[in-house]
Motif scaffolding. Structure first.
Motif, PDB file in Angstrom:
ATOM      1  N   TYR A   4       0.837  -1.197   0.000  1.00 38.61           N
ATOM      2  CA  TYR A   4       0.000   0.000   0.000  1.00 38.61           C
ATOM      3  C   TYR A   4       0.872   1.247   0.000  1.00 38.61           C
ATOM      4  O   TYR A   4       2.013   1.233   0.463  1.00 38.61           O
ATOM      5  N   GLU A   5       0.285   2.341  -0.497  1.00 37.78           N
ATOM      6  CA  GLU A   5       0.890   3.670  -0.389  1.00 37.78           C
ATOM      7  C   GLU A   5      -0.139   4.579   0.269  1.00 37.78           C
ATOM      8  O   GLU A   5      -1.317   4.552  -0.079  1.00 37.78           O
ATOM      9  N   HIS A   6       0.322   5.376   1.231  1.00 41.93           N
ATOM     10  CA  HIS A   6      -0.566   6.252   1.985  1.00 41.93           C
ATOM     11  C   HIS A   6      -0.038   7.689   1.900  1.00 41.93           C
ATOM     12  O   HIS A   6       1.164   7.912   2.006  1.00 41.93           O
ATOM     13  N   VAL A   7      -0.949   8.642   1.728  1.00 40.95           N
ATOM     14  CA  VAL A   7      -0.611  10.058   1.823  1.00 40.95           C
ATOM     15  C   VAL A   7      -1.487  10.638   2.923  1.00 40.95           C
ATOM     16  O   VAL A   7      -2.700  10.416   2.952  1.00 40.95           O
ATOM     17  N   MET A   8      -0.850  11.360   3.820  1.00 39.28           N
ATOM     18  CA  MET A   8      -1.543  11.920   4.971  1.00 39.28           C
ATOM     19  C   MET A   8      -1.292  13.425   5.004  1.00 39.28           C
ATOM     20  O   MET A   8      -0.179  13.886   4.739  1.00 39.28           O
ATOM     21  N   ILE A   9      -2.335  14.191   5.308  1.00 39.01           N
ATOM     22  CA  ILE A   9      -2.199  15.641   5.472  1.00 39.01           C
ATOM     23  C   ILE A   9      -2.542  15.970   6.917  1.00 39.01           C
ATOM     24  O   ILE A   9      -3.631  15.659   7.395  1.00 39.01           O
ATOM     25  N   ALA A  10      -1.598  16.603   7.607  1.00 37.33           N
ATOM     26  CA  ALA A  10      -1.790  17.005   9.004  1.00 37.33           C
ATOM     27  C   ALA A  10      -1.953  18.522   9.078  1.00 37.33           C
ATOM     28  O   ALA A  10      -1.570  19.244   8.146  1.00 37.33           O
ATOM     29  N   ARG A  11      -2.484  18.999  10.182  1.00 39.08           N
ATOM     30  CA  ARG A  11      -2.736  20.431  10.356  1.00 39.08           C
ATOM     31  C   ARG A  11      -1.462  21.247  10.208  1.00 39.08           C
ATOM     32  O   ARG A  11      -0.379  20.821  10.581  1.00 39.08           O
ATOM     33  N   GLN A  12      -1.629  22.486   9.713  1.00 36.34           N
ATOM     34  CA  GLN A  12      -0.486  23.352   9.441  1.00 36.34           C
ATOM     35  C   GLN A  12       0.158  23.915  10.695  1.00 36.34           C
ATOM     36  O   GLN A  12       1.326  24.299  10.670  1.00 36.34           O
ATOM     37  N   ASP A  13      -0.555  23.970  11.808  1.00 36.98           N
ATOM     38  CA  ASP A  13       0.017  24.585  13.004  1.00 36.98           C
ATOM     39  C   ASP A  13       0.862  23.620  13.830  1.00 36.98           C
ATOM     40  O   ASP A  13       1.359  23.993  14.888  1.00 36.98           O
ATOM     41  N   LEU A  14       1.084  22.405  13.339  1.00 36.17           N
ATOM     42  CA  LEU A  14       2.007  21.480  13.996  1.00 36.17           C
ATOM     43  C   LEU A  14       3.439  21.855  13.631  1.00 36.17           C
ATOM     44  O   LEU A  14       3.696  22.414  12.563  1.00 36.17           O
ATOM     45  N   SER A  15       4.368  21.492  14.487  1.00 41.00           N
ATOM     46  CA  SER A  15       5.773  21.682  14.134  1.00 41.00           C
ATOM     47  C   SER A  15       6.208  20.518  13.245  1.00 41.00           C
ATOM     48  O   SER A  15       5.511  19.503  13.139  1.00 41.00           O
ATOM     49  N   ASN A  16       7.358  20.662  12.608  1.00 37.30           N
ATOM     50  CA  ASN A  16       7.878  19.578  11.757  1.00 37.30           C
ATOM     51  C   ASN A  16       8.109  18.307  12.572  1.00 37.30           C
ATOM     52  O   ASN A  16       7.835  17.207  12.107  1.00 37.30           O
ATOM     53  N   ALA A  17       8.606  18.472  13.795  1.00 34.87           N
ATOM     54  CA  ALA A  17       8.866  17.313  14.650  1.00 34.87           C
ATOM     55  C   ALA A  17       7.569  16.598  15.019  1.00 34.87           C
ATOM     56  O   ALA A  17       7.513  15.360  15.036  1.00 34.87           O
TER      57      ALA A  17
END
Length: 143
Positions: A4-17
């Motif tokens: 499988y291949e997965h693409v996930m989008i997380a909120r912009q106000d998170l830090s890179n870490a």
């Protein structure tokens, strides 16, 4: 096991870490259910085509996994329940592509300043631009 291949989008106000921590968290979810993440890439913060939950940008992550269907379903279920994850896309593939994804290749080209669409500009003498067509703007106006 299926691939499988997965693409996930997380909120912009998170830090890179924190965004990369989400990748690790969901990788362990797969591992706990009998699967494994073959490779993962953090694509960074990108502008989206439209707002999702009042966010214009998001942290994008790409995962390649080798896991049973039950493990993937559990991971997707937890992703959809997680407050920081806005969107998830999972695709079943026959085999994983070798090397970096297209997104990472584009990033490498931008960092190097490599612009393949401009061609070689060193063959013309300085100041010479070539022939230009006369453009018409309607009526009798001339430039």
């Amino acid at each position: 096991m299926p691939l499988y291949e997965h693409v996930m989008i997380a909120r912009q106000d998170l830090s890179n870490a924190q965004a990369e921590g989400l990748i690790d968290h969901f990788s362990t979810v797969l591992a706990d259910n009998g699967g494994k993440v073959v490779e993962h890439e953090y694509w960074g913060v990108k502008t989206m085509a439209y707002k999702i939950n009042k966010n214009r940008k998001g942290h994008y992550a790409f995962l390649k996994s080798d896991a049973p269907a039950a493990a993937v379903q559990e991971m997707e279920r937890l992703m959809r329940l997680h407050d920081d994850v806005m969107r998830v896309l999972t695709i079943k593939v026959e085999k994983h592509a070798e090397g970096p994804s297209v997104q990472m290749q584009k990033r490498d080209e931008r960092e190097r300043g490599d612009r393949g669409d401009r061609g070689d500009r060193g063959d013309r003498p300085e100041g010479e631009r070539g022939e230009r067509r006369e453009r018409s703007f309607g009526g009798d106006r001339r430039r």
